[in-house]
Design an enzyme around this catalytic site. Structure first.
Site, short mmCIF file in Angstrom:
data_model
loop_
_atom_site.label_atom_id
_atom_site.label_comp_id
_atom_site.label_asym_id
_atom_site.label_seq_id
_atom_site.Cartn_x
_atom_site.Cartn_y
_atom_site.Cartn_z
N ASP A 148 54.69 52.27 50.66
CA ASP A 148 53.17 51.73 51.36
C ASP A 148 51.98 53.18 50.95
O ASP A 148 51.26 52.50 50.68
CB ASP A 148 53.78 51.59 52.65
CG ASP A 148 52.71 50.91 53.39
OD1 ASP A 148 51.78 50.31 53.12
OD2 ASP A 148 52.66 50.62 54.91
N LYS A 172 68.49 49.25 45.54
CA LYS A 172 68.79 49.06 44.13
C LYS A 172 70.06 49.62 44.19
O LYS A 172 71.33 49.74 44.44
CB LYS A 172 68.38 49.23 42.87
CG LYS A 172 67.52 47.88 42.46
CD LYS A 172 67.11 47.59 41.07
CE LYS A 172 66.02 46.07 40.40
NZ LYS A 172 66.86 44.84 40.64
N ARG A 193 39.34 40.14 47.45
CA ARG A 193 39.21 41.65 48.54
C ARG A 193 41.15 41.72 48.11
O ARG A 193 41.73 42.64 48.93
CB ARG A 193 39.58 40.80 49.50
CG ARG A 193 37.98 40.97 50.31
CD ARG A 193 37.81 40.39 51.80
NE ARG A 193 37.91 41.24 52.64
CZ ARG A 193 38.37 41.09 53.84
NH1 ARG A 193 37.47 39.87 54.21
NH2 ARG A 193 38.33 42.12 54.52
N LYS A 194 41.47 41.05 47.62
CA LYS A 194 43.20 40.92 47.31
C LYS A 194 44.07 41.84 46.45
O LYS A 194 43.39 41.93 44.89
CB LYS A 194 43.88 39.78 47.35
CG LYS A 194 43.89 38.89 48.13
CD LYS A 194 44.62 37.75 47.99
CE LYS A 194 44.35 36.34 49.15
NZ LYS A 194 45.16 35.23 48.69
#
Length: 222
Positions: A148, A172, A193-194
């Protein structure tokens, strides 16, 4: 019980009311004050706990910064994403989650480099012993935190202020504590805006894929 309460009210005795003001409630912790006249510390530079693998990768990307391909991103304990021209916050009691320990090497040891042309943000990450999940391995939540942070930094440097809307992580292979991994993120596309990003976590020598992820961020300003 109701009859007893009624008798108390009838006699003019008031029952105690529960205080509803949350600000008046005592805190369960005390945040120490970190006031200093010294310049804020940049945590994105080597310290004595960095392993040879981390130092080698750091030097590799620093060489790339000489040609302008890569740019090292300063890292402070009171600023989520450093933006050039905006001085880091000082005399602040709160700390950034990934920079909240006083001892080097026990938590999140990392540095970031940005490639503007490729829209990539790379994080060199060495997890310390305080990040343990399964015995000997890094906690999955800490891995997600670094994904993040890295993808978010890449989105911020390209688009300005953003907030995380969605984060999908595919674990994984576990990441051993103390090893060094490369968190390689890229802004794939922007729709209004994405901001859509992708991310891989690979071993320091690129021999193993540890994690894949995608993240969606929303630009704060239209």
């Amino acid at each position: 019980m109701l009859r007893s309460c009624a008798r108390l009210i009838y006699k003019g005795i008031t029952l105690p009311r529960q205080q509803q003001n949350l600000h008046s409630l005592p805190c369960s912790y005390t945040a120490p004050k970190f006031y200093s006249q010294e310049a804020p510390r940049d945590y994105g530079v080597p310290n004595t706990t960095w392993s040879k693998n981390l130092l080698d990768l750091y030097n590799k990307y620093m060489e790339g910064s000489k040609s302008g391909t890569w740019k090292r991103i300063p890292s402070y304990n009171a600023t989520v994403h450093y933006i050039k021209g905006v001085p880091p916050v000082r005399n602040r009691e709160k700390r950034l989650f990934t920079r909240n320990l006083d001892q080097d090497g026990v938590g999140f040891e990392y540095c970031m480099f940005y490639n503007k042309a490729e829209r990539r943000m790379v994080c060199l990450f060495q997890p310390g012993p305080y990040l343990e999940g399964p015995p000997g391995f890094t906690h999955g939540g800490c891995i997600a935190t670094m994904i993040d942070s890295t993808t978010g930094a890449g989105a911020v440097y390209l688009c300005g202020g953003v907030m995380t809307a969605n984060l999908t992580v595919d674990y994984k292979n576990p990441i051993p504590l103390g090893c060094v991994v490369i968190i390689d993120s890229k802004v794939e596309k922007i729709e209004g805006r994405k901001v859509f990003t992708s991310c891989q976590i690979r071993s320091h020598d690129d021999s193993m894929l540890h994690t894949e992820a995608t993240a969606l961020f929303i630009k704060l300003c239209p």
